[in-house]
Design a protein around this motif. Structure first.
Motif, PDB file in Angstrom:
ATOM      1  N   ALA A  91       0.832  -1.207   0.000  1.00 46.57           N
ATOM      2  CA  ALA A  91       0.000   0.000   0.000  1.00 46.57           C
ATOM      3  C   ALA A  91       0.864   1.254   0.000  1.00 46.57           C
ATOM      4  O   ALA A  91       0.566   2.228  -0.701  1.00 46.57           O
ATOM      5  CB  ALA A  91      -0.931  -0.003   1.207  1.00 46.57           C
ATOM      6  N   SER A  92       1.969   1.243   0.753  1.00 44.00           N
ATOM      7  CA  SER A  92       2.874   2.396   0.803  1.00 44.00           C
ATOM      8  C   SER A  92       3.521   2.644  -0.540  1.00 44.00           C
ATOM      9  O   SER A  92       3.654   3.786  -0.977  1.00 44.00           O
ATOM     10  CB  SER A  92       3.974   2.179   1.846  1.00 44.00           C
ATOM     11  N   ILE A  93       3.945   1.581  -1.196  1.00 38.55           N
ATOM     12  CA  ILE A  93       4.611   1.695  -2.491  1.00 38.55           C
ATOM     13  C   ILE A  93       3.671   2.310  -3.515  1.00 38.55           C
ATOM     14  O   ILE A  93       4.023   3.259  -4.225  1.00 38.55           O
ATOM     15  CB  ILE A  93       5.122   0.316  -2.959  1.00 38.55           C
ATOM     16  N   VAL A  94       2.460   1.806  -3.592  1.00 37.93           N
ATOM     17  CA  VAL A  94       1.482   2.310  -4.564  1.00 37.93           C
ATOM     18  C   VAL A  94       1.121   3.761  -4.257  1.00 37.93           C
ATOM     19  O   VAL A  94       1.133   4.615  -5.147  1.00 37.93           O
ATOM     20  CB  VAL A  94       0.221   1.418  -4.585  1.00 37.93           C
ATOM     21  N   ALA A  95       0.828   4.061  -3.000  1.00 38.61           N
ATOM     22  CA  ALA A  95       0.429   5.419  -2.621  1.00 38.61           C
ATOM     23  C   ALA A  95       1.558   6.417  -2.880  1.00 38.61           C
ATOM     24  O   ALA A  95       1.332   7.506  -3.421  1.00 38.61           O
ATOM     25  CB  ALA A  95       0.011   5.459  -1.160  1.00 38.61           C
ATOM     26  N   PHE A  96       2.777   6.052  -2.485  1.00 36.68           N
ATOM     27  CA  PHE A  96       3.913   6.950  -2.688  1.00 36.68           C
ATOM     28  C   PHE A  96       4.112   7.225  -4.178  1.00 36.68           C
ATOM     29  O   PHE A  96       4.239   8.369  -4.600  1.00 36.68           O
ATOM     30  CB  PHE A  96       5.192   6.353  -2.092  1.00 36.68           C
ATOM     31  N   SER A  97       4.137   6.188  -4.966  1.00 38.04           N
ATOM     32  CA  SER A  97       4.358   6.323  -6.406  1.00 38.04           C
ATOM     33  C   SER A  97       3.299   7.208  -7.054  1.00 38.04           C
ATOM     34  O   SER A  97       3.620   8.107  -7.836  1.00 38.04           O
ATOM     35  CB  SER A  97       4.373   4.945  -7.058  1.00 38.04           C
ATOM     36  N   GLU A  98       2.039   6.971  -6.734  1.00 40.13           N
ATOM     37  CA  GLU A  98       0.953   7.762  -7.330  1.00 40.13           C
ATOM     38  C   GLU A  98       1.028   9.223  -6.913  1.00 40.13           C
ATOM     39  O   GLU A  98       0.796  10.118  -7.726  1.00 40.13           O
ATOM     40  CB  GLU A  98      -0.401   7.161  -6.954  1.00 40.13           C
ATOM     41  N   GLU A  99       1.359   9.467  -5.651  1.00 42.22           N
ATOM     42  CA  GLU A  99       1.439  10.838  -5.143  1.00 42.22           C
ATOM     43  C   GLU A  99       2.602  11.606  -5.784  1.00 42.22           C
ATOM     44  O   GLU A  99       2.428  12.725  -6.263  1.00 42.22           O
ATOM     45  CB  GLU A  99       1.614  10.816  -3.620  1.00 42.22           C
ATOM     46  N   VAL A 100       3.764  10.992  -5.803  1.00 45.98           N
ATOM     47  CA  VAL A 100       4.961  11.688  -6.265  1.00 45.98           C
ATOM     48  C   VAL A 100       4.932  11.962  -7.760  1.00 45.98           C
ATOM     49  O   VAL A 100       5.344  13.025  -8.212  1.00 45.98           O
ATOM     50  CB  VAL A 100       6.227  10.903  -5.849  1.00 45.98           C
ATOM     51  N   ARG A 101       4.439  11.027  -8.549  1.00 48.40           N
ATOM     52  CA  ARG A 101       4.473  11.276  -9.994  1.00 48.40           C
ATOM     53  C   ARG A 101       3.563  12.417 -10.433  1.00 48.40           C
ATOM     54  O   ARG A 101       3.737  12.919 -11.532  1.00 48.40           O
ATOM     55  CB  ARG A 101       4.155  10.067 -10.832  1.00 48.40           C
ATOM     56  N   ARG A 102       2.636  12.821  -9.624  1.00 45.85           N
ATOM     57  CA  ARG A 102       1.746  13.936  -9.968  1.00 45.85           C
ATOM     58  C   ARG A 102       2.393  15.306  -9.739  1.00 45.85           C
ATOM     59  O   ARG A 102       1.872  16.315 -10.196  1.00 45.85           O
ATOM     60  CB  ARG A 102       0.472  13.856  -9.141  1.00 45.85           C
ATOM     61  N   LEU A 103       3.495  15.350  -9.009  1.00 47.29           N
ATOM     62  CA  LEU A 103       4.111  16.630  -8.652  1.00 47.29           C
ATOM     63  C   LEU A 103       4.812  17.240  -9.879  1.00 47.29           C
ATOM     64  O   LEU A 103       5.528  16.547 -10.592  1.00 47.29           O
ATOM     65  CB  LEU A 103       5.109  16.431  -7.511  1.00 47.29           C
ATOM     66  N   PRO A 104       4.617  18.532 -10.115  1.00 53.68           N
ATOM     67  CA  PRO A 104       5.152  19.154 -11.331  1.00 53.68           C
ATOM     68  C   PRO A 104       6.677  19.174 -11.399  1.00 53.68           C
ATOM     69  O   PRO A 104       7.242  19.222 -12.492  1.00 53.68           O
ATOM     70  CB  PRO A 104       4.586  20.575 -11.294  1.00 53.68           C
ATOM     71  N   GLU A 105       7.356  19.121 -10.280  1.00 52.08           N
ATOM     72  CA  GLU A 105       8.822  19.133 -10.274  1.00 52.08           C
ATOM     73  C   GLU A 105       9.419  17.810 -10.752  1.00 52.08           C
ATOM     74  O   GLU A 105      10.586  17.752 -11.135  1.00 52.08           O
ATOM     75  CB  GLU A 105       9.359  19.394  -8.850  1.00 52.08           C
ATOM     76  N   VAL A 106       8.626  16.749 -10.720  1.00 53.32           N
ATOM     77  CA  VAL A 106       9.134  15.405 -10.982  1.00 53.32           C
ATOM     78  C   VAL A 106       9.247  15.133 -12.484  1.00 53.32           C
ATOM     79  O   VAL A 106       8.281  15.245 -13.226  1.00 53.32           O
ATOM     80  CB  VAL A 106       8.235  14.346 -10.306  1.00 53.32           C
ATOM     81  N   LEU A 107      10.458  14.758 -12.896  1.00 54.34           N
ATOM     82  CA  LEU A 107      10.704  14.354 -14.275  1.00 54.34           C
ATOM     83  C   LEU A 107      10.550  12.851 -14.438  1.00 54.34           C
ATOM     84  O   LEU A 107      10.005  12.381 -15.425  1.00 54.34           O
ATOM     85  CB  LEU A 107      12.119  14.761 -14.707  1.00 54.34           C
ATOM     86  N   GLN A 108      11.062  12.086 -13.462  1.00 54.08           N
ATOM     87  CA  GLN A 108      11.042  10.626 -13.541  1.00 54.08           C
ATOM     88  C   GLN A 108      10.947  10.040 -12.137  1.00 54.08           C
ATOM     89  O   GLN A 108      11.461  10.625 -11.188  1.00 54.08           O
ATOM     90  CB  GLN A 108      12.333  10.098 -14.181  1.00 54.08           C
TER      91      GLN A 108
END
Length: 165
Positions: A91-108
């Motif tokens: 659950a942590s892995i999925v939630a973290f991944s989904e949250e972080v990839r939405r952030l505009p600063e994130v390239l990859q």
């Protein structure tokens, strides 16, 4: 030729012509169909059919624009290793991944096996933005145990890989 290229060719899914087309497209995704055909020595109609087939089969997953982040005022890139806390890992892995990839600063975002669970590649204006990103978006998440930040001095991309999902 790489082992992966040999494996793909040997599997029957990708032939020599497909590989030649892909080599040209890796360096210029906007090349015209006529120029692509000329580059590999085939008729434009053949190039078009092959390109559609590579796309339909999921070998080509899209065409992206390579953007100079500096032109946008984002002059600093960083790679941040993130380790999640033990417990409820899936659950942590999925939630973290989904949250972080939405952030505009994130390239990859890379999900890893090893010391870090994730590597997050960001592009920001300056070091205070790196700090803000780590504190507000990463360390603030209850599932994050630790972060480790490295500043990117130079970057060269040989290609763009599709998501494993």
């Amino acid at each position: 030729m790489s082992d992966l290229t040999n494996d793909l060719r040997d599997s029957g899914d990708i032939d020599e012509l497909d590989l030649r087309l892909l080599e040209v497209l890796k360096t210029d995704g906007r090349i015209s169909n006529a120029a692509l055909a000329a580059a590999v020595g085939i008729a434009p109609s053949t190039a078009s059919v092959r390109l559609k087939s590579l796309t339909d089969r999921g070998v080509i997953t899209g065409f992206l624009a390579s953007i100079d982040q500096r032109a946008l005022g984002l002059t600093l890139q960083a790679v941040i290793g993130v380790t999640l806390r033990p417990g409820a890992r899936q659950a942590s892995i999925v939630a973290f991944s989904e949250e972080v990839r939405r952030l505009p600063e994130v390239l990859q975002v890379f999900f890893l096996g090893g010391t870090d669970d994730f590597m997050v590649h960001i592009s920001v204006a300056d070091s205070s933005d790196v700090r803000r990103f780590v504190v507000e978006h990463l360390s603030a998440q209850p599932s994050v145990a630790s972060t480790r930040t490295s500043i990117v001095f130079d970057y060269h991309r040989n290609g763009v890989a599709a998501s494993f999902q």
